[in-house]
Scaffold this motif. Structure first.
Motif, PDB file in Angstrom:
ATOM      1  N   UNK A   1       0.785  -1.251  -0.025  1.00  0.00           N
ATOM      2  CA  UNK A   1       0.088  -0.016  -0.147  1.00  0.00           C
ATOM      3  C   UNK A   1       0.779   1.246   0.061  1.00  0.00           C
ATOM      4  N   UNK A   2       0.941   1.836  -1.354  1.00  0.00           N
ATOM      5  CA  UNK A   2       1.763   3.317  -1.188  1.00  0.00           C
ATOM      6  C   UNK A   2       1.699   4.280  -0.043  1.00  0.00           C
ATOM      7  N   UNK A   3       0.340   4.421   0.196  1.00  0.00           N
ATOM      8  CA  UNK A   3       0.305   5.587   1.149  1.00  0.00           C
ATOM      9  C   UNK A   3       0.746   5.034   2.710  1.00  0.00           C
TER      10      UNK A   3
ATOM     11  N   UNK B   1      -3.519  10.170  -5.183  1.00  0.00           N
ATOM     12  CA  UNK B   1      -2.987   9.781  -6.787  1.00  0.00           C
ATOM     13  C   UNK B   1      -1.534   9.961  -6.562  1.00  0.00           C
ATOM     14  N   UNK B   2      -0.893  10.895  -6.116  1.00  0.00           N
ATOM     15  CA  UNK B   2       0.613  11.257  -6.130  1.00  0.00           C
ATOM     16  C   UNK B   2       1.067  12.015  -4.970  1.00  0.00           C
ATOM     17  N   UNK B   3       2.159  11.613  -4.373  1.00  0.00           N
ATOM     18  CA  UNK B   3       3.075  12.269  -3.409  1.00  0.00           C
ATOM     19  C   UNK B   3       4.541  12.112  -3.808  1.00  0.00           C
ATOM     20  N   UNK B   4       5.091  13.428  -4.211  1.00  0.00           N
ATOM     21  CA  UNK B   4       6.523  13.455  -4.591  1.00  0.00           C
ATOM     22  C   UNK B   4       6.853  14.644  -4.009  1.00  0.00           C
TER      23      UNK B   4
ATOM     24  N   UNK C   1       3.085   6.827  -6.099  1.00  0.00           N
ATOM     25  CA  UNK C   1       1.804   7.122  -6.780  1.00  0.00           C
ATOM     26  C   UNK C   1       0.927   6.160  -6.553  1.00  0.00           C
ATOM     27  N   UNK C   2      -0.583   6.194  -6.709  1.00  0.00           N
ATOM     28  CA  UNK C   2      -1.262   5.134  -6.609  1.00  0.00           C
ATOM     29  C   UNK C   2      -0.814   3.999  -7.662  1.00  0.00           C
ATOM     30  N   UNK C   3      -0.839   2.997  -7.182  1.00  0.00           N
ATOM     31  CA  UNK C   3      -0.256   1.726  -8.048  1.00  0.00           C
ATOM     32  C   UNK C   3      -1.213   1.305  -8.964  1.00  0.00           C
ATOM     33  N   UNK C   4      -1.155   0.908 -10.054  1.00  0.00           N
ATOM     34  CA  UNK C   4      -1.648   0.061 -11.052  1.00  0.00           C
ATOM     35  C   UNK C   4      -1.213  -1.427 -10.570  1.00  0.00           C
ATOM     36  N   UNK C   5      -0.240  -1.669 -10.882  1.00  0.00           N
ATOM     37  CA  UNK C   5       0.635  -3.183 -10.630  1.00  0.00           C
ATOM     38  C   UNK C   5       1.781  -2.895 -10.007  1.00  0.00           C
TER      39      UNK C   5
ATOM     40  N   UNK D   1      13.528   6.974   2.235  1.00  0.00           N
ATOM     41  CA  UNK D   1      13.373   6.953   0.822  1.00  0.00           C
ATOM     42  C   UNK D   1      12.422   6.054   0.351  1.00  0.00           C
ATOM     43  N   UNK D   2      11.423   6.542  -0.412  1.00  0.00           N
ATOM     44  CA  UNK D   2      10.249   5.635  -1.014  1.00  0.00           C
ATOM     45  C   UNK D   2       9.988   5.927  -2.317  1.00  0.00           C
ATOM     46  N   UNK D   3       9.970   4.677  -2.952  1.00  0.00           N
ATOM     47  CA  UNK D   3       9.671   4.745  -4.622  1.00  0.00           C
ATOM     48  C   UNK D   3       8.443   3.948  -4.876  1.00  0.00           C
TER      49      UNK D   3
END
Length: 132
Positions: A43-45, A63-66, A81-85, A102-104
């Motif tokens: 989970x990206x968030x 959608x995006x955190x940069x 960013x909200x992942x698709x896959x 650092x997170x990507x």
């Protein structure tokens, strides 16, 4: 989008040109010795903590955190960013590093983590041989 790679004895967070404009920073290089832990977060968030530094970050809700996020422990550099896959690779760093984390978001998250862990193992194993 940003990518994590290993270049010699450094972990490199490569940023796209438009990401560099927003973050006001070039590619980020961190010595592998400063890496404490590498993990994959589905989970990206969940990699988010603190609040963004207004002049060096962009947030599009859901959608995006940069950019740079400030919190109690220090600052994190995020390209999420909200992942698709894709999953999120989270690298927690030691206090001497310029960032605490650092997170990507990247499609081959487990492959990225495997590559970083292999480089960490080679570096730490090499240092143990030199000390002996």
């Amino acid at each position: 989008m940003a990518r994590l790679t290993v270049d010699g004895d450094e972990l490199v967070m490569g940023l796209a040109w438009w990401e560099r404009l927003i973050v006001r920073h070039g590619d980020v290089r961190v010595p592998l010795a400063a890496v404490e832990r590498v993990s994959v977060q589905p989970d990206w968030w969940r990699a988010l903590r603190g609040s963004r530094v207004r002049t060096r970050a962009l947030a599009v809700p859901g959608a995006l955190c940069l950019g740079v996020w400030r919190h109690v422990v220090g600052q994190d550099l995020l390209a999420l960013r909200r992942p698709r896959r894709s999953s999120t690779v989270v690298v927690d760093l030691r206090p001497e590093a310029p960032y605490a984390r650092v997170a990507v978001s990247c499609p081959p998250g487990s492959q990225t983590v495997s590559g970083i862990n292999a480089a960490l193992h080679r570096q730490r194993h090499g240092e143990a041989r030199e000390d002996a």
